[in-house]
Design a protein around this motif. Structure first.
Motif, PDB file in Angstrom:
ATOM      1  N   ASP A 264       0.847  -1.191   0.000  1.00  0.00           N
ATOM      2  CA  ASP A 264       0.000   0.000   0.000  1.00  0.00           C
ATOM      3  C   ASP A 264       0.886   1.246   0.000  1.00  0.00           C
ATOM      4  N   PRO A 265       1.070   1.875  -1.160  1.00  0.00           N
ATOM      5  CA  PRO A 265       1.975   3.025  -1.260  1.00  0.00           C
ATOM      6  C   PRO A 265       1.288   4.367  -0.999  1.00  0.00           C
TER       7      PRO A 265
ATOM      8  N   GLY B 199       2.752   6.328   2.070  1.00  0.00           N
ATOM      9  CA  GLY B 199       4.188   6.406   1.857  1.00  0.00           C
ATOM     10  C   GLY B 199       4.537   7.408   0.770  1.00  0.00           C
ATOM     11  N   GLY B 200       3.781   7.385  -0.322  1.00  0.00           N
ATOM     12  CA  GLY B 200       4.038   8.325  -1.403  1.00  0.00           C
ATOM     13  C   GLY B 200       3.791   9.754  -0.994  1.00  0.00           C
ATOM     14  N   CYS B 201       2.720   9.980  -0.243  1.00  0.00           N
ATOM     15  CA  CYS B 201       2.415  11.340   0.227  1.00  0.00           C
ATOM     16  C   CYS B 201       3.485  11.861   1.181  1.00  0.00           C
ATOM     17  N   LEU B 202       3.942  10.999   2.085  1.00  0.00           N
ATOM     18  CA  LEU B 202       4.961  11.434   3.047  1.00  0.00           C
ATOM     19  C   LEU B 202       6.298  11.662   2.353  1.00  0.00           C
ATOM     20  N   LEU B 203       6.630  10.800   1.420  1.00  0.00           N
ATOM     21  CA  LEU B 203       7.876  10.970   0.664  1.00  0.00           C
ATOM     22  C   LEU B 203       7.882  12.319  -0.045  1.00  0.00           C
ATOM     23  N   GLU B 204       6.779  12.644  -0.678  1.00  0.00           N
ATOM     24  CA  GLU B 204       6.653  13.916  -1.386  1.00  0.00           C
ATOM     25  C   GLU B 204       6.789  15.098  -0.426  1.00  0.00           C
TER      26      GLU B 204
ATOM     27  N   ASP C 146      13.461   6.175  -0.869  1.00  0.00           N
ATOM     28  CA  ASP C 146      12.179   5.549  -1.176  1.00  0.00           C
ATOM     29  C   ASP C 146      12.402   4.036  -1.147  1.00  0.00           C
ATOM     30  N   ASN C 147      12.028   3.408  -0.023  1.00  0.00           N
ATOM     31  CA  ASN C 147      12.288   1.980   0.178  1.00  0.00           C
ATOM     32  C   ASN C 147      13.774   1.641   0.053  1.00  0.00           C
ATOM     33  N   GLU C 148      14.611   2.520   0.572  1.00  0.00           N
ATOM     34  CA  GLU C 148      16.037   2.245   0.697  1.00  0.00           C
ATOM     35  C   GLU C 148      16.588   3.063   1.866  1.00  0.00           C
ATOM     36  N   PRO C 149      17.618   2.599   2.569  1.00  0.00           N
ATOM     37  CA  PRO C 149      18.444   1.424   2.304  1.00  0.00           C
ATOM     38  C   PRO C 149      17.768   0.098   2.663  1.00  0.00           C
ATOM     39  N   TYR C 150      16.598   0.177   3.316  1.00  0.00           N
ATOM     40  CA  TYR C 150      15.817  -1.036   3.562  1.00  0.00           C
ATOM     41  C   TYR C 150      14.590  -0.958   2.675  1.00  0.00           C
TER      42      TYR C 150
ATOM     43  N   GLY D 237      -5.795  -2.812   6.631  1.00  0.00           N
ATOM     44  CA  GLY D 237      -6.100  -1.972   5.487  1.00  0.00           C
ATOM     45  C   GLY D 237      -6.071  -0.487   5.795  1.00  0.00           C
ATOM     46  N   ILE D 238      -5.380  -0.094   6.861  1.00  0.00           N
ATOM     47  CA  ILE D 238      -5.271   1.329   7.202  1.00  0.00           C
ATOM     48  C   ILE D 238      -3.997   1.904   6.588  1.00  0.00           C
ATOM     49  N   PRO D 239      -3.970   3.188   6.261  1.00  0.00           N
ATOM     50  CA  PRO D 239      -2.730   3.797   5.760  1.00  0.00           C
ATOM     51  C   PRO D 239      -1.612   3.616   6.783  1.00  0.00           C
ATOM     52  N   HIS D 240      -0.416   3.341   6.305  1.00  0.00           N
ATOM     53  CA  HIS D 240       0.680   3.035   7.212  1.00  0.00           C
ATOM     54  C   HIS D 240       2.011   3.274   6.524  1.00  0.00           C
ATOM     55  N   VAL D 241       3.045   3.491   7.320  1.00  0.00           N
ATOM     56  CA  VAL D 241       4.381   3.693   6.772  1.00  0.00           C
ATOM     57  C   VAL D 241       5.400   3.503   7.889  1.00  0.00           C
ATOM     58  N   GLU D 242       6.588   3.078   7.517  1.00  0.00           N
ATOM     59  CA  GLU D 242       7.715   3.055   8.450  1.00  0.00           C
ATOM     60  C   GLU D 242       8.659   4.175   8.065  1.00  0.00           C
ATOM     61  N   VAL D 243       9.133   4.910   9.054  1.00  0.00           N
ATOM     62  CA  VAL D 243      10.052   6.022   8.826  1.00  0.00           C
ATOM     63  C   VAL D 243      11.382   5.704   9.487  1.00  0.00           C
TER      64      VAL D 243
END
Length: 259
Positions: free
Chosen positions: A174-175, A178-183, A195-199, A217-223
């Motif tokens: 589910d991007p 993640g895409g919104c936070l990256l931006e 963006d999905n690196e170094p892990y 199914g909730i929005p989620h991300v690891e930082v």
């Protein structure tokens, strides 16, 4: 008598605050502490090793606590070292109770009896994930919107290779968030955000994000934030302000694009 890991006078395995916070964000910190239960002494390691990244995510809790306060977001953090049991690895995985971390042997984790392995899961791993899971279920039952943030930190040098990125955003199937936070983070001039690196979340997402985020199914991300940037109070403050602003911007972008 069943083996007990934690003595009655030792701290709880879970640090939690703002359970009823008004924010949509829930912040989890898998590797918040370098604390070792008294019965394990130092796991056979020298004290300097217990202050390194192999024992905890340096700076992650301080940033998460400040962001939690700024957003009025619930916070759930693990209160014992990842060397006791890694709460971002599935029990039974070889990395769950590591016998070697990076290039450092962990003598106190060698040849553990089954009852001691069970005690580490029962008294450290399970309470953390049960608390986080119950919080998420409680919010779902109340019809509350939730975005799960799993806060980590990464070393600036790993096995001799310097990492130039300042932070990283990890996700798998589910991007959306993640895409919104990256931006939002990359909008700051000079900030290098992986963006999905170094892990890569698509290869080694760990346990917390798929178990609590993907499964619901909730929005989620690891930082991931580079630890040398957040190991001092000035770094905590700078990155707390940055993450608070980026999370709010990403939340608004998510609502515009996907609601």
């Amino acid at each position: 008598m069943r083996f007990r890991l934690l003595a009655a006078d030792e701290p709880s395995a879970v640090l939690a605050s703002r359970r009823d916070g008004r924010s949509a964000f829930v912040i989890a910190v898998d590797h918040a502490s370098r604390r070792i239960p008294k019965c394990l002494a130092t796991l056979g390691l020298a004290q300097p090793d217990l202050e390194r990244h192999i024992a905890w995510d340096i700076g992650a809790l301080a940033v998460a606590q400040s962001v939690s306060a700024a957003l009025d977001a619930p916070l759930v953090a693990q209160n014992y070292s990842r060397l006791v049991i890694d709460c971002n690895r599935r029990p039974g995985d070889p990395a769950s109770i590591p016998t070697i971390s990076e290039s450092t042997l962990i003598p106190g984790n060698l040849d553990l009896p089954a009852e001691q392995i069970s005690a580490r899961q029962r008294e450290v791993f399970d309470p953390y994930h049960q608390h986080l899971g119950a919080l998420l279920e409680e919010r779902a039952a109340a019809g509350r919107r939730t975005i799960l943030i799993v806060q980590h930190s990464m070393t600036n040098i790993f096995k001799g290779v310097r990492r130039e990125m300042h932070a990283a955003v990890l996700y798998n199937r589910d991007p959306r968030f993640g895409g919104c936070l990256l931006e939002a983070l990359r909008s700051e001039t000079g900030l290098i955000v992986g963006d999905n690196e170094p892990y890569s979340g698509k290869e080694q997402i760990g346990y917390t994000l798929p178990h609590h985020g993907e499964s619901r199914g909730i929005p989620h991300v690891e930082v991931e934030i580079r630890q040398d940037l957040i190991q001092l109070p000035s770094g905590h403050a700078e990155w707390s302000r940055r993450m608070t602003a980026a999370l709010l911007a990403a939340e608004q972008a998510l609502l515009r694009r996907f609601s």
